[in-house]
Design an enzyme around this catalytic site. Sequence first.
Site, PDB file in Angstrom:
ATOM      1  CG  ASP A 154     -26.388 -16.094 -69.400  1.00 14.15           C
ATOM      2  OD1 ASP A 154     -25.477 -16.853 -69.300  1.00 14.15           O
ATOM      3  OD2 ASP A 154     -27.645 -16.478 -69.414  1.00 14.15           O
ATOM      4  N   GLY A 216     -31.821 -20.393 -77.921  1.00 14.44           N
ATOM      5  CA  GLY A 216     -30.910 -19.145 -78.329  1.00 14.44           C
ATOM      6  C   GLY A 216     -29.418 -19.308 -78.890  1.00 14.44           C
TER       7      GLY A 216
HETATM    8  P1  ADP Z   1     -31.176 -24.301 -75.406  1.00  9.49           P
HETATM    9  O1  ADP Z   1     -30.602 -23.290 -75.497  1.00  9.49           O
HETATM   10  O2  ADP Z   1     -32.873 -24.324 -74.367  1.00  9.49           O
HETATM   11  O3  ADP Z   1     -30.640 -24.834 -73.900  1.00  9.49           O
HETATM   12  P2  ADP Z   1     -29.566 -26.178 -76.632  1.00  9.49           P
HETATM   13  O4  ADP Z   1     -28.709 -25.918 -76.375  1.00  9.49           O
HETATM   14  O5  ADP Z   1     -30.905 -27.722 -75.362  1.00  9.49           O
HETATM   15  O6  ADP Z   1     -31.128 -25.295 -76.075  1.00  9.49           O
HETATM   16  O7  ADP Z   1     -30.492 -26.561 -78.544  1.00  9.49           O
HETATM   17  C1  ADP Z   1     -31.667 -27.382 -78.743  1.00  9.49           C
HETATM   18  C2  ADP Z   1     -31.661 -27.045 -80.171  1.00  9.49           C
HETATM   19  O8  ADP Z   1     -30.379 -28.228 -80.467  1.00  9.49           O
HETATM   20  C3  ADP Z   1     -32.728 -27.655 -80.920  1.00  9.49           C
HETATM   21  O9  ADP Z   1     -32.750 -27.074 -81.642  1.00  9.49           O
HETATM   22  C4  ADP Z   1     -32.476 -28.683 -81.477  1.00  9.49           C
HETATM   23  O10 ADP Z   1     -33.268 -28.972 -82.204  1.00  9.49           O
HETATM   24  C5  ADP Z   1     -31.198 -28.671 -81.939  1.00  9.49           C
HETATM   25  N1  ADP Z   1     -30.299 -30.200 -81.380  1.00  9.49           N
HETATM   26  C6  ADP Z   1     -29.924 -31.081 -80.198  1.00  9.49           C
HETATM   27  N2  ADP Z   1     -29.964 -32.195 -81.156  1.00  9.49           N
HETATM   28  C7  ADP Z   1     -29.720 -31.788 -82.093  1.00  9.49           C
HETATM   29  C8  ADP Z   1     -29.038 -32.548 -83.221  1.00  9.49           C
HETATM   30  N3  ADP Z   1     -28.652 -33.951 -83.679  1.00  9.49           N
HETATM   31  N4  ADP Z   1     -29.102 -32.412 -84.740  1.00  9.49           N
HETATM   32  C9  ADP Z   1     -29.663 -31.052 -84.521  1.00  9.49           C
HETATM   33  N5  ADP Z   1     -30.370 -30.003 -83.912  1.00  9.49           N
HETATM   34  C10 ADP Z   1     -30.470 -30.658 -83.196  1.00  9.49           C
END
Ligand code: ADP
Length: 374
Positions: A154, A216
């Site tokens: 990254d 993150g």
């Molecule tokens: P990572 O960084 O572990 O890959 P993600 O990119 O999946 O995580 O992001 C996770 C975040 O996205 C969490 O805070 C989750 O609540 C938020 N999130 C995912 N879908 C929604 C949604 N429909 N509305 C608001 N927040 C969301």
Amino acid sequence: MTLPEEGRPGALLLAMNVGSSSLKFAVARADDPSVQLFAGAADRLGADGAKLLCGPPDAEPSRKQIPGADHAVALKEVAAAIAESFPGATVTGIGHRIVHGGAEFLQPTLIDDSVLTALDGLITLAPLHQPPGLKGIRTLATLYNGVRQVACFDTAFHATKPWVHEAIALPERFYDMGLRRYGFHGLSCQSICRMLAAEGFPYADCKLVIAHMGNGCSATAVRDGKSIACSMGFSTLDGLAMGTRAGRVDAGAILHLLHQGFDVHEVEDLLYRRAGMLGLSGFSNDMRDLLASDDPKAARAIDFFVERAVEEISRMAGALRGLDTVVFCGGIGENAHPIRERICDGLAFLGPETLVRQTDEESEILLETARLVS
Ligand code: ADP
């Protein structure tokens, strides 16, 4: 799913993105890494609710409960699902998202014992991410004995940053010791840049900020397709507020805690696992929970998140000396409309256009892996 005989690939590549309690993966033909044939994700690893979802892209994924499964068990399940879906095929290369490459690894790198040892040495720089990433490499080395594995970093996308955005204002010997602003979420940025280029976006002349907001969160300033600055720096702690990470903290506050008798492990745990949205709200790191809550602390946490995002994106605009376009990605960036709207309102004074794209780190890993193992 089993492919018809004539469409069956002989050699497969596997991209693996292992997080602290989740993993994502994707599979492609070794001779056509740009098309994902199969993909999936496991989450809540280590907890009763652990589950694995997988299947061909664009199809309803199959779902398997794997209660209590740790990373090793989940990876075994992934290997079994791939073997079942591609009978007779062989995995010939595996690529991994590795969060920290330090000063040494500026390119995707074939993994051997000495590379693994060097990456172990970076664990304290990314204590949430480096251990599960390396665990993924070691586990898959036993599941796919002898198959070449590639680490995709990254930090690598940010190697183009000018010195002023890489340096920390300390005597030079600390820079030589590796105390630099590396920048993170590089595979996500690379994926967004590739997507925009494929769309014919004129990003060569564009002052672009990529706001990756998931668990993150970071903002990266991109000029001519290259990173010139990033809100995350030496570690994944700096910049925007995040799910459980504090984001920007005055270094003096850390010194104060140490003087107060907190030991270094307590402070590390506080800053990486108990801060950010979880710390401010007192109940959740998940933006969906905060948006659904009527607790005033949740509202304050959201206010804080939005303000820090506006400030950090504006800081990137300063590094770019202007701002044309902001691309939002990551779970919050893609899905949390109310958050995005408030950030856009805050940035209105800069007059940028805003885009939303679904980042695809696994495709970047597949492409890099194909390049190195072919
Ligand atoms: P990572 O960084 O572990 O890959 P993600 O990119 O999946 O995580 O992001 C996770 C975040 O996205 C969490 O805070 C989750 O609540 C938020 N999130 C995912 N879908 C929604 C949604 N429909 N509305 C608001 N927040 C969301």
